[in-house]
Design a protein around this motif. Structure first.
Motif, PDB file in Angstrom:
ATOM      1  N   CYS A  83       0.818  -1.194   0.000  1.00 33.33           N
ATOM      2  CA  CYS A  83       0.000   0.000   0.000  1.00 33.33           C
ATOM      3  C   CYS A  83       0.865   1.261   0.000  1.00 33.33           C
ATOM      4  CB  CYS A  83      -0.885  -0.077   1.239  1.00 33.33           C
ATOM      5  SG  CYS A  83      -1.967   1.299   1.363  1.00 33.33           S
ATOM      6  N   PRO A  84       0.790   2.055  -1.081  1.00 30.38           N
ATOM      7  CA  PRO A  84       1.551   3.313  -1.103  1.00 30.38           C
ATOM      8  C   PRO A  84       1.169   4.220   0.062  1.00 30.38           C
ATOM      9  CG  PRO A  84       0.007   3.187  -2.966  1.00 30.38           C
ATOM     10  CD  PRO A  84      -0.032   1.866  -2.265  1.00 30.38           C
ATOM     11  N   LYS A  85      -0.091   4.107   0.489  1.00 29.18           N
ATOM     12  CA  LYS A  85      -0.521   4.952   1.615  1.00 29.18           C
ATOM     13  C   LYS A  85       0.317   4.610   2.843  1.00 29.18           C
ATOM     14  CE  LYS A  85      -5.282   3.828   0.357  1.00 29.18           C
ATOM     15  NZ  LYS A  85      -6.569   3.391   0.892  1.00 29.18           N
ATOM     16  N   PHE A  86       0.475   3.306   3.049  1.00 24.05           N
ATOM     17  CA  PHE A  86       1.207   2.804   4.216  1.00 24.05           C
ATOM     18  C   PHE A  86       2.630   3.373   4.196  1.00 24.05           C
ATOM     19  CE2 PHE A  86       2.038  -0.322   7.461  1.00 24.05           C
ATOM     20  CZ  PHE A  86       3.365  -0.678   7.279  1.00 24.05           C
ATOM     21  N   GLU A  87       3.262   3.270   3.028  1.00 23.04           N
ATOM     22  CA  GLU A  87       4.644   3.744   2.911  1.00 23.04           C
ATOM     23  C   GLU A  87       4.701   5.254   3.078  1.00 23.04           C
ATOM     24  OE1 GLU A  87       7.273   2.129   3.006  1.00 23.04           O
ATOM     25  OE2 GLU A  87       8.728   3.662   2.440  1.00 23.04           O
ATOM     26  N   ALA A  88       3.743   5.962   2.464  1.00 23.99           N
ATOM     27  CA  ALA A  88       3.744   7.429   2.552  1.00 23.99           C
ATOM     28  C   ALA A  88       3.534   7.859   4.000  1.00 23.99           C
ATOM     29  CB  ALA A  88       2.627   7.986   1.673  1.00 23.99           C
TER      30      ALA A  88
END
Lengths: 107, 107
Positions: A7-12
């Motif tokens: 999840c890009p959200k998680f990384e961001a």
């Protein structure tokens, strides 16, 4: 090995929160509206230049809002948005983990 | 303004976890023992050089252990320690927060 839906959200979110001082700044602001000098006074070794930078990032990420009062001299206060306040459980979990494992935490 | 007992552990843990890719690497490893190529295969855009660096840091922080098997060629697998596995709630909280607020997350 299926490429789990990373999840890009998680990384961001992790990157935003993991920046040096950000966790501490948010934790200090969880106690309510704060002036710049209040925040910097409560976090030893945090330079004003760095605090200015972090507050700008947090404002851009809508985690902090800035209130400007037309007093003489003008007064500026910073406050966590709802989004910022909802980071409390994340900070609590980090604190809990760190408390348990701190003595084995290496720099 | 009393200087609340700001916890170096908290700051140290946040800094460790906040490093680029660390959250994702730990999340991938929560699913069990992994070879280097498994981890790198599951995280797009993560360079091998960066993964080597992060795994070294995580080993030094006793969050990851390395198992070397004397096969031909030798086989190396990485695994989360108990300390590493207990980061699951932190990661879950970050994911939950990110899911709710992601669309307002700016880079």
């Amino acid at each position: 090995m299926e490429d789990i839906a990373l999840c890009p959200k998680f990384e961001a979110a992790f990157e935003l929160l993991g920046k040096r001082w950000t966790g501490l700044i948010i934790r200090v602001m969880l106690q309510g509206r704060r002036r710049f000098s209040d925040i910097s006074g409560m976090i030893p070794h945090l330079s004003d230049r760095m605090l200015v930078e972090r507050l700008k990032e947090l404002e851009a990420a809508e985690i902090v809002t800035r209130h400007v009062y037309p007093d003489m001299p003008i007064r500026v206060e910073y406050e966590l948005t709802m989004k910022g306040q909802e980071l409390a459980p994340v900070l609590d979990q980090v604190q809990e983990w760190a408390n348990k494992w701190y003595q084995t935490l290496h720099h």
